[in-house]
Design a protein around this motif. Structure first.
Motif, PDB file in Angstrom:
ATOM      1  N   VAL A 174      69.098  77.531 -16.378  1.00 39.43           N
ATOM      2  CA  VAL A 174      68.789  78.768 -15.661  1.00 39.43           C
ATOM      3  C   VAL A 174      67.924  79.630 -16.576  1.00 39.43           C
ATOM      4  CG1 VAL A 174      69.759  80.881 -14.665  1.00 39.43           C
ATOM      5  CG2 VAL A 174      70.926  78.702 -14.323  1.00 39.43           C
ATOM      6  N   SER A 192      66.939  82.396 -12.103  1.00 42.70           N
ATOM      7  CA  SER A 192      66.616  81.281 -11.209  1.00 42.70           C
ATOM      8  C   SER A 192      66.930  79.979 -11.935  1.00 42.70           C
ATOM      9  CB  SER A 192      65.136  81.302 -10.817  1.00 42.70           C
ATOM     10  OG  SER A 192      64.824  82.458 -10.066  1.00 42.70           O
ATOM     11  N   THR A 194      69.330  75.923 -11.598  1.00 37.68           N
ATOM     12  CA  THR A 194      70.457  75.178 -11.034  1.00 37.68           C
ATOM     13  C   THR A 194      71.403  74.735 -12.136  1.00 37.68           C
ATOM     14  OG1 THR A 194      69.271  73.069 -11.173  1.00 37.68           O
ATOM     15  CG2 THR A 194      69.050  74.319  -9.115  1.00 37.68           C
ATOM     16  N   SER A 229      73.694  80.035  -4.151  1.00 31.33           N
ATOM     17  CA  SER A 229      74.171  78.948  -3.304  1.00 31.33           C
ATOM     18  C   SER A 229      75.111  78.061  -4.097  1.00 31.33           C
ATOM     19  CB  SER A 229      72.993  78.114  -2.780  1.00 31.33           C
ATOM     20  OG  SER A 229      73.457  76.980  -2.079  1.00 31.33           O
ATOM     21  N   ASP A 244      77.818  72.485  -7.056  1.00 34.22           N
ATOM     22  CA  ASP A 244      76.494  72.660  -7.661  1.00 34.22           C
ATOM     23  C   ASP A 244      75.993  74.061  -7.344  1.00 34.22           C
ATOM     24  OD1 ASP A 244      76.598  70.052  -8.531  1.00 34.22           O
ATOM     25  OD2 ASP A 244      75.421  69.253  -6.862  1.00 34.22           O
ATOM     26  N   THR A 246      72.958  76.943  -7.305  1.00 39.75           N
ATOM     27  CA  THR A 246      71.525  77.216  -7.275  1.00 39.75           C
ATOM     28  C   THR A 246      71.321  78.721  -7.240  1.00 39.75           C
ATOM     29  OG1 THR A 246      71.050  75.166  -6.085  1.00 39.75           O
ATOM     30  CG2 THR A 246      69.357  76.868  -6.043  1.00 39.75           C
ATOM     31  N   ASP A 248      68.318  81.669  -6.939  1.00 40.85           N
ATOM     32  CA  ASP A 248      66.923  81.872  -6.555  1.00 40.85           C
ATOM     33  C   ASP A 248      66.574  83.349  -6.677  1.00 40.85           C
ATOM     34  OD1 ASP A 248      64.380  81.728  -5.537  1.00 40.85           O
ATOM     35  OD2 ASP A 248      64.984  81.304  -3.479  1.00 40.85           O
TER      36      ASP A 248
END
Length: 412
Positions: A174, A192, A194, A229, A244, A246, A248
């Protein structure tokens, strides 16, 4: 100083018995406070987390038991064991935290105790509370976040893969946004990237995210924020389902930076491995108990199968392993509680020993139950899955043995 949990269990401040030493070595016996805490936690888990209830929950979309976690966190006070009394916590030590972990492992409880009350809390404590005003991005400040964690109203998770071991510096996946984007966020930060295979992140309200930047830092992100997410993944152990993450361009607040952030991450990994060892111990002990009980009642050739010498030897070997693992796990918890320089060695030894015996005890539980042990309607597979998954968490047994060799200067 001490505090009393919702069940009337009094827990000591750090060092108040947690670091008791006998002849220069930590006292590995369970104290009165730890015994009372165990009784309170076991009573709750026996009532709310029977294996049939746990099994049924693994087949639903909500694999974590939010109601059970609220009871364990707030009513018993387990969420704030490691948090100082000044922030509303119990001011206890890793010894008490390890006792709760043993009971969670014994019940294969689907709660985020390890991720929030141990790992997430351990990551926040080195940063300390600033005592300043609440950040403008909506996340709580350090003081407020610790207080919310202590009373069980907020759950946190550290955004690192479950397999990362202490003593390693995982490469951050990240990154901070551009400086312009940070300024647009009102002086905050934007992240941002993952992160795969997070443990205890699905029920988390706040994610603590290590992120690359100048300098490297640890950031708090609200899980409900737009751009966050969390995708559940099918996990071997659905009582601790992985996910997992994510991010953004998500607004975040910096908790720590540079060396402080590195220390926070190191403390979290050490705490996670050390307390997970105690959880594995609880799983192994429970496997041994139900196996011995079955061998006493199952009869063949007009006698209990437990009377056969071959089975006696197998169970005796597991008992020896559990006893040795308990000593290692207790020593690791005592070293973490006292801030002992020997803590890295103790944690590596405990995680390796407890991983091995938990898997072995669970395998023997399945096999010595015969045909029924392989069925979905028997709890043996729940223990085997928890043992296998947890043995990989925060470093495998082999990884910790290799680390131990380096820590004590053994040739490779």
């Amino acid at each position: 100083m001490s505090t009393t949990t919702g069940t009337g269990v009094t827990t000591p401040a750090p060092g108040a018995g947690g670091a008791a030493r006998v002849g220069g070595m930590p006292d590995l016996l369970y104290g009165e406070t730890e015994t009372e805490l165990r009784a309170a936690v076991r009573a709750l888990l026996d009532d709310r987390a029977g294996w049939r209830d746990v099994l049924a929950r693994t087949e639903t979309p909500e694999t974590y038991d939010a109601g059970l976690w609220r009871a364990l966190a707030a009513d018993v006070g387990c969420a704030g064991l490691l948090i100082p009394e000044s922030h509303g916590g119990a001011g206890a030590s890793y010894r008490e935290a390890a006792v709760v972990a043993e009971e969670a492992g014994r019940a294969v409880a689907p709660v985020p105790y390890l991720g929030s009350a141990v790992v997430g809390t351990a990551a926040l404590l080195p940063a300390g509370g600033s005592g300043g005003p609440a950040p403008r991005d909506g996340t709580a400040g350090d003081d407020q976040l610790l207080s919310a964690l202590a009373d069980g109203t907020v759950t946190a998770a550290l955004a690192i893969p479950f397999t990362v071991a202490p003593g390693t510096s995982p490469r951050p996946t990240v990154r901070l946004g551009a400086p312009g984007a940070a300024r647009e966020a009102g002086g905050g930060y934007r992240l941002s990237g993952t992160v795969a295979d997070l443990a205890d992140a699905l029920p988390a309200d706040v994610l603590l995210v290590p992120a690359d930047g100048v300098p490297y830092g640890l950031y708090a992100v609200r899980a409900a924020e737009a751009g966050v997410s969390l995708a559940p993944v099918v996990s071997l152990d659905m009582t601790r389902q992985l996910a997992d993450l994510t991010l953004d361009d998500v607004p975040a607040r910096r908790v720590a930076a540079g060396p402080t952030a590195q220390r926070a991450l190191a403390a979290a990994l050490a705490a996670g491995a050390g307390v997970l060892a105690s959880e594995l111990l609880g799983t192994a002990e429970r496997c041994l108990e139900i196996t011995v009980a079955y061998l006493k009642e199952r009869r063949q050739f007009a006698r209990p199968v437990g009377s056969f010498q071959a089975l006696k030897h197998r169970v005796a070997d597991v008992w020896v392993g559990v006893t040795q693992a308990r000593a290692a796990a207790r020593y690791a918890a005592a070293c973490l509680a006292a801030g002992d320089p020997d803590a890295p060695v103790a944690v590596a030894l405990a995680k390796a020993a407890c991983s091995d015996i938990a898997v072995r005890a669970a395998q023997e539980c399945v096999q010595l139950h015969g045909g029924i042990g392989f069925t979905w309607e028997h709890p043996a597979h729940l223990y085997l899955k928890r043992a296998k998954s947890a043995s990989i968490g925060f470093g495998t047994a082999d990884r910790h043995r290799a680390s131990l060799a380096g820590l004590v200067n053994l040739p490779s």
